[in-house]
Design a protein around this motif. Structure first.
Motif, short mmCIF file in Angstrom:
data_model
loop_
_atom_site.label_atom_id
_atom_site.label_comp_id
_atom_site.label_asym_id
_atom_site.label_seq_id
_atom_site.Cartn_x
_atom_site.Cartn_y
_atom_site.Cartn_z
N ASN A 101 -26.21 -18.81 -27.81
CA ASN A 101 -24.93 -17.72 -27.57
C ASN A 101 -24.85 -17.26 -26.67
O ASN A 101 -24.18 -16.91 -25.63
N ARG A 102 -26.15 -17.16 -25.52
CA ARG A 102 -26.59 -16.29 -23.74
C ARG A 102 -26.34 -17.51 -22.67
O ARG A 102 -26.92 -17.30 -21.71
N GLY A 103 -26.14 -19.16 -24.09
CA GLY A 103 -26.26 -20.36 -22.94
C GLY A 103 -26.93 -20.23 -22.08
O GLY A 103 -27.74 -21.20 -20.81
N LEU A 104 -28.50 -20.03 -22.54
CA LEU A 104 -30.02 -20.87 -21.92
C LEU A 104 -29.83 -21.96 -22.45
O LEU A 104 -30.88 -22.90 -21.82
N VAL A 105 -29.53 -22.25 -23.82
CA VAL A 105 -29.40 -23.75 -23.76
C VAL A 105 -28.07 -24.27 -24.54
O VAL A 105 -27.13 -23.02 -25.17
N GLU A 106 -27.81 -25.72 -24.08
CA GLU A 106 -27.25 -26.68 -24.91
C GLU A 106 -27.34 -26.89 -25.80
O GLU A 106 -25.89 -26.96 -27.35
N GLY A 107 -27.89 -26.81 -26.44
CA GLY A 107 -27.96 -27.91 -28.19
C GLY A 107 -29.94 -27.23 -28.46
O GLY A 107 -30.79 -26.72 -28.19
N VAL A 108 -30.13 -27.08 -29.88
CA VAL A 108 -31.66 -26.83 -30.87
C VAL A 108 -31.86 -27.66 -31.33
O VAL A 108 -30.97 -28.14 -32.50
N VAL A 109 -32.69 -28.44 -31.84
CA VAL A 109 -33.76 -29.07 -32.86
C VAL A 109 -33.94 -28.72 -33.22
O VAL A 109 -34.72 -27.99 -32.99
N CYS A 110 -33.34 -28.80 -34.46
CA CYS A 110 -34.54 -27.81 -35.81
C CYS A 110 -34.03 -28.91 -36.88
O CYS A 110 -33.17 -30.12 -37.81
N VAL A 111 -33.72 -28.83 -38.01
CA VAL A 111 -34.52 -29.36 -39.54
C VAL A 111 -33.75 -28.60 -40.43
O VAL A 111 -33.52 -27.80 -41.06
N GLN A 112 -32.24 -29.27 -41.03
CA GLN A 112 -31.49 -29.00 -41.22
C GLN A 112 -31.88 -29.93 -43.64
O GLN A 112 -32.87 -30.79 -43.00
N ASN A 113 -31.98 -29.16 -44.07
CA ASN A 113 -31.65 -30.65 -45.76
C ASN A 113 -30.39 -31.47 -45.88
O ASN A 113 -30.11 -31.01 -45.30
#
Ligand code: FAD
Ligand code: SF4
Ligand code: SF4
Length: 399
Positions: free
Chosen positions: A107-119
């Motif tokens: 939200n604060r624009g520190l990153v453009e994407g987040v690697v995480c894991v859905q199911n």
């Protein structure tokens, strides 16, 4: 340090699903070999070349202080606190601090994407790594997928997307491989948010555990090995089933953990910028380890959404660890009612706070040391990091 200075990786070929990985039976399915970054597998794979000591220094700008007991156990850090969200995220593993940090960063624009894991849609425990670009996608990745997860399988996508600022959420073995190829991802800034991790299983192993331990395996939505020495299973209807560790059918479950996890000494995710778990905190609180300035910046983003308190430590773990080594080795299973009784007694007099964290690490490191010694003796010297050797040396081990 082994330098990674070629750009040839793009010509390398990812391995096909199901094919044997370079680390063979020790592979934790971290995902690196599902991408052309397999080119670097010899230097990057936590099970081929263990590099925690060296990568700690390059990541945090100093080595772990082995003379300080808290650093010996929990790794390089500036700060440790206990925390919980003032408004917990419903359905998160704990109170959702991990998801909240990730959402704030996006939200604060520190990153453009987040690697995480859905199911996957079909199976709530089948991991599906993604690069999340919206808060909704991050929220959809909340809660543990308590199985080996190929989080790094999205690495090619990162390089192709042209992203320059990225957050990766992951467990120790994934993060070691990530740190080893970090400079090859074409990023300006990488943030790493880690969780502790231990005793992980394949999807088939998870099914066996649920069927042997829970009275209603098909309705389990999450579970956790807790400081009260019980496994807490949360069910679909919101009920919580508690099964004491001492009641686990250790003879049936002895081989359930993946060989990678029986050989793993990075319980506390040494190479993350910040680690969010629970094991060093009072019951129902989360435990945060800030390793470096990047981790501090990440914690500051959410501090106003947290209740916090200092970490504490109580009790003496050593005798319980020593007894546990023998019990595990003999695969003793106590009848259920004795187990319940012992669970209550230990709950009252057992180690708490950081001492509980050390109890858990001592128990797992001694068990894993024995596993490597018996199954991969040729790897023992190089594979076990110095800090783990010192921890294990405090106990008398069977042959
Ligand atoms: P949430 O907001 O619910 O977010 C969870 C995050 O975990 C999500 O972003 C998701 O992307 C990520 N994730 C889920 N499954 C995996 C996976 N398989 N691999 C990599 N990333 C994943 N903490 C301890 O203190 N002691 C332990 O022994 C311990 N064992 C763990 C074992 C496993 C297999 C895992 C995945 C975590 C373990 N943790 C342990 C961490 C702890 O259970 C919580 O994940 C952590 O406290 C964060 O809770 P949260 O509510 O803030 O997370
Ligand atoms: Fe490859 Fe990761 Fe398996 Fe090692 S653990 S062999 S890097 S997929
Ligand atoms: Fe990876 Fe270690 Fe967790 Fe196994 S226990 S998934 S090897 S970090």
């Amino acid at each position: 340090m082994t330098s990674i200075d070629t750009n040839k990786h793009k010509k390398a070929k990812a391995l096909k699903p199901g094919s044997v990985r370079p680390a063979k039976e020790l592979c934790s399915e971290c995902g690196l070999c599902d991408t052309y970054y397999i080119h670097y597998v010899k230097e990057a794979c936590a099970f081929i070349t263990q590099r925690i000591d060296e990568l700690e220094t390059t990541t945090h700008n100093r080595p772990r202080n082995l003379e300080n007991e808290n650093e010996l156990y929990f790794g390089v850090h500036q700060e440790m606190i206990a925390a919980r969200k003032q408004q917990p995220i419903e359905g998160a593993q704990w109170t959702g601090i991990v998801s909240t940090i990730a959402i704030e960063m996006l939200n604060r624009g520190l990153v453009e994407g987040v690697v995480c894991v859905q199911n996957t849609k079909e199976d709530r425990f089948q991991p599906m790594p993604i690069i999340a670009r919206t808060p909704e996608e991050i929220l959809a990745a909340k809660v543990n997928k308590p199985t080996l997860s190929p989080n790094l399988s999205v690495l090619e996508e990162i390089e192709k997307s042209g992203m320059k600022r990225l957050l990766v959420i992951g467990v120790g073995c994934q993060i070691q491989a990530l740190r080893a190829v970090e400079k090859k991802l074409g990023l300006e800034k990488l943030y790493v948010l880690g969780t502790p991790c231990v005793d992980n299983v394949t999807r088939a192993g998870l099914q066996k555990f649920l069927e042997t331990t829970s009275s209603s395996p098909e309705t389990v939505v999450s579970y956790e090995f807790m400081q009260d020495f019980r496994v807490h299973f949360k069910h679909e209807d919101g009920s919580v089933e508690k099964v004491p560790f001492f009641g686990l059918k250790t003879n049936v479950l002895k081989d359930i953990f993946a060989p990678s996890c029986m050989s793993c000494f990075d319980y506390v995710n040494s190479l993350a910028d910040i680690v969010v778990g629970y094991m060093g905190a009072p019951f129902n609180w989360q435990w945060i380890v800030v390793r470096n300035d990047t981790g501090k910046e990440m914690l500051e983003l959410v501090k106003d959404q947290l209740y916090t308190q200092p970490v504490t430590s109580k009790g003496d773990r050593k005798a319980a660890v020593q007894q546990g080594i023998k019990a595990y080795d003999d695969a003793v299973t106590l009848p259920m009612w004795v187990a319940k009784l012992m669970g209550v007694v230990i709950d009252k007099i057992g180690p708490q706070g950081l001492e509980y964290g050390k109890f858990s690490m001592d128990s797992h490191f001694t068990r894993n040391y024995l596993y490597v010694m018996r199954n991969h003796p040729e790897k023992l010297e190089d594979h076990v990091p110095e800090f783990a050797k010192r921890i294990v040396a405090q106990y008398k081990l069977p042959d």
